[in-house]
Write an enzyme that holds these catalytic residues in place. Structure first.
Site, PDB file in Angstrom:
ATOM      1  N   ARG A 116      35.451  41.496  30.049  1.00  0.00           N
ATOM      2  CA  ARG A 116      36.859  41.067  30.046  1.00  0.00           C
ATOM      3  C   ARG A 116      37.691  42.298  30.355  1.00  0.00           C
ATOM      4  O   ARG A 116      37.651  43.279  29.621  1.00  0.00           O
ATOM      5  CB  ARG A 116      37.258  40.453  28.698  1.00  0.00           C
ATOM      6  N   HIS A 143      39.956  33.234  35.157  1.00  0.00           N
ATOM      7  CA  HIS A 143      39.248  32.995  33.891  1.00  0.00           C
ATOM      8  C   HIS A 143      38.278  31.811  34.092  1.00  0.00           C
ATOM      9  O   HIS A 143      38.482  30.722  33.558  1.00  0.00           O
ATOM     10  CB  HIS A 143      40.279  32.680  32.800  1.00  0.00           C
ATOM     11  N   GLN A 146      36.643  29.588  31.201  1.00  0.00           N
ATOM     12  CA  GLN A 146      37.554  28.615  30.597  1.00  0.00           C
ATOM     13  C   GLN A 146      37.607  27.333  31.425  1.00  0.00           C
ATOM     14  O   GLN A 146      37.591  26.223  30.885  1.00  0.00           O
ATOM     15  CB  GLN A 146      38.951  29.235  30.497  1.00  0.00           C
ATOM     16  N   ASP A 234      49.967  27.311  29.897  1.00  0.00           N
ATOM     17  CA  ASP A 234      49.383  28.505  29.262  1.00  0.00           C
ATOM     18  C   ASP A 234      50.545  29.386  28.812  1.00  0.00           C
ATOM     19  O   ASP A 234      51.708  29.155  29.191  1.00  0.00           O
ATOM     20  CB  ASP A 234      48.481  29.232  30.292  1.00  0.00           C
ATOM     21  N   CYS A 273      44.489  26.522  27.324  1.00  0.00           N
ATOM     22  CA  CYS A 273      43.286  27.316  27.037  1.00  0.00           C
ATOM     23  C   CYS A 273      43.354  27.993  25.671  1.00  0.00           C
ATOM     24  O   CYS A 273      42.323  28.401  25.136  1.00  0.00           O
ATOM     25  CB  CYS A 273      43.059  28.352  28.136  1.00  0.00           C
ATOM     26  N   ARG A 301      34.118  25.471  25.197  1.00  0.00           N
ATOM     27  CA  ARG A 301      33.782  26.816  25.668  1.00  0.00           C
ATOM     28  C   ARG A 301      32.327  27.127  25.290  1.00  0.00           C
ATOM     29  O   ARG A 301      31.559  27.652  26.088  1.00  0.00           O
ATOM     30  CB  ARG A 301      34.711  27.865  25.032  1.00  0.00           C
TER      31      ARG A 301
HETATM   32  N1  NVA Z   1      46.669  33.827  30.657  1.00  0.00           N
HETATM   33  C1  NVA Z   1      46.154  34.275  29.373  1.00  0.00           C
HETATM   34  C2  NVA Z   1      44.877  33.577  29.060  1.00  0.00           C
HETATM   35  C3  NVA Z   1      44.308  33.940  27.710  1.00  0.00           C
HETATM   36  C4  NVA Z   1      43.009  33.257  27.447  1.00  0.00           C
HETATM   37  C5  NVA Z   1      45.970  35.787  29.390  1.00  0.00           C
HETATM   38  O1  NVA Z   1      45.444  36.321  30.382  1.00  0.00           O
HETATM   39  O2  NVA Z   1      46.356  36.438  28.420  1.00  0.00           O
HETATM   40  N1   CP Z   2      40.997  30.983  25.916  1.00  0.00           N
HETATM   41  C1   CP Z   2      40.490  32.215  25.667  1.00  0.00           C
HETATM   42  O1   CP Z   2      39.822  32.835  26.511  1.00  0.00           O
HETATM   43  O2   CP Z   2      40.731  32.680  24.420  1.00  0.00           O
HETATM   44  P1   CP Z   2      40.413  34.144  23.882  1.00  0.00           P
HETATM   45  O3   CP Z   2      41.387  35.086  24.541  1.00  0.00           O
HETATM   46  O4   CP Z   2      40.645  34.030  22.401  1.00  0.00           O
HETATM   47  O5   CP Z   2      39.017  34.507  24.215  1.00  0.00           O
END
Ligand code: NVA
Ligand code: CP
Length: 314
Positions: A116, A143, A146, A234, A273, A301
């Protein structure tokens, strides 16, 4: 793991192509379907017992996570494997060791690496130098893990997603881009309602259109959700975004509330998500309401990623 070992035998080693899970637009639709079916099988108890016994997954986090971290850890263990969670700041990459060297070293210890990160380039570099499969656990661009859970969840509630109408309302962020990749691979129609300044990159739209995807952009959320089978949003401030009053002002008209849900199809579902910010991108009433499937989405997930892991490593 193949190199010149002085035996003269390296030419006879048969290299098989690694199955990286980097982005939906890079993976064949048939493979994506196979992963979802594996996930469904694991969820209903008909999946293979401990298919990843003896395998290990390294998980590198440069940003926070609740769902991704826990669902991958639990999923890998349920499949018989092991996980090692690595915080970027505790690793030598936090002190300047290159991604390329990290990739080569970790590949000697583990069977797959998950990352990540803010930067899609780092993920690409990792995959380029790793000799084991690499999994995208979120970048600023996308992502995909997800979305596999999201498609599985839609289909669980409403049947095949092919030909259905999905409305994205809010920031044109990494999730919006991944919904677009999914529209191409799973053949559904996507309507994106984002403020012009926060729309998804033109190059993503052009690529999707060139591959025949049904995608439309609007700045009007009411128009986007009209007749939609699913409304998705989101957070307004993704990890890596600069929060600010301007951003909130731009996104204010894109809050998903009861009025927006009423304009969608009568049996439309609501997806997010998570993590959610009640009162910002979605009202509490919608998030907790009858149309919301967000808890199933979070649960899936776990199941969908078991499908991804078995595809990568099986
Ligand atoms: N768009 C959000 C998704 C988190 C799972 C982010 O990148 O923070
Ligand atoms: N939706 C998602 O990826 O959540 P986290 O950031 O908690 O992993």
């Amino acid at each position: 793991m193949c190199g010149d070992n002085g035996t003269g035998l390296e030419g006879s080693v048969i290299m098989t192509e690694l199955k990286h899970f980097l982005d939906l637009d890079l993976i064949d639709a048939v493979d994506l379907r196979q992963m979802i079916q594996l996930g469904v099988n694991f969820k209903n108890g008909s999946g293979e017992n401990e298919p990843l016994a003896g395998k290990s997954l390294a998980m590198i986090f440069e940003k926070p996570s609740t769902r991704t971290r826990v669902s991958f850890e639990v999923g890998m263990k349920q499949l018989g494997g092991k996980t090692i969670v690595l915080n970027h700041d505790d690793m030598q990459i936090g002190r300047g060791e290159t991604i390329a060297d990290t990739a080569r070293v970790l590949s000697r210890y583990v069977d797959a690496i998950m990352l990540r990160t803010n930067h899609p380039d780092k993920l690409e570099e990792l995959a380029h130098h790793a000799t084991v499969p690499v999994i995208n656990a979120l970048t600023d661009r996308s992502h995909p893990c997800q979305l596999m859970a999201d498609v599985m969840t839609f289909e669980e509630h409403r049947g095949s997603i092919a030909g259905r109408k999905i409305a994205w309302v809010g920031d044109g962020n990494n999730m919006a881009v991944t919904w677009l990749h999914a529209a191409t691979k799973f053949n559904f129609e996507l309507i994106l309602a984002c403020p012009e300044e926060l729309s998804i990159p033109r190059s993503e739209i052009d690529r999707a259109l060139a591959s025949g995807t049904q995608v439309t952009e609007t700045t009007d959320p009411a128009e986007a959700v009209s007749g939609a089978d699913c409304v998705v949003t989101d957070t307004w401030v993704s990890m890596g975004d600069q929060p600010g009053e301007r951003r909130h002002r731009l996104l204010e008209p894109y809050r998903v509330d009861q009025g927006i849900m009423e304009k969608a199809s009568a049996d439309a579902i609501f997806m997010h998500c998570l993590p959610a910010h009640r009162g910002e991108e979605v009202t509490s009433a919608v998030l907790e309401g009858k149309q919301s499937v967000v808890w199933d989405e979070a649960e899936n997930r776990l199941h969908a990623q078991k499908g991804i892991l078995v595809w990568c490593l099986g």
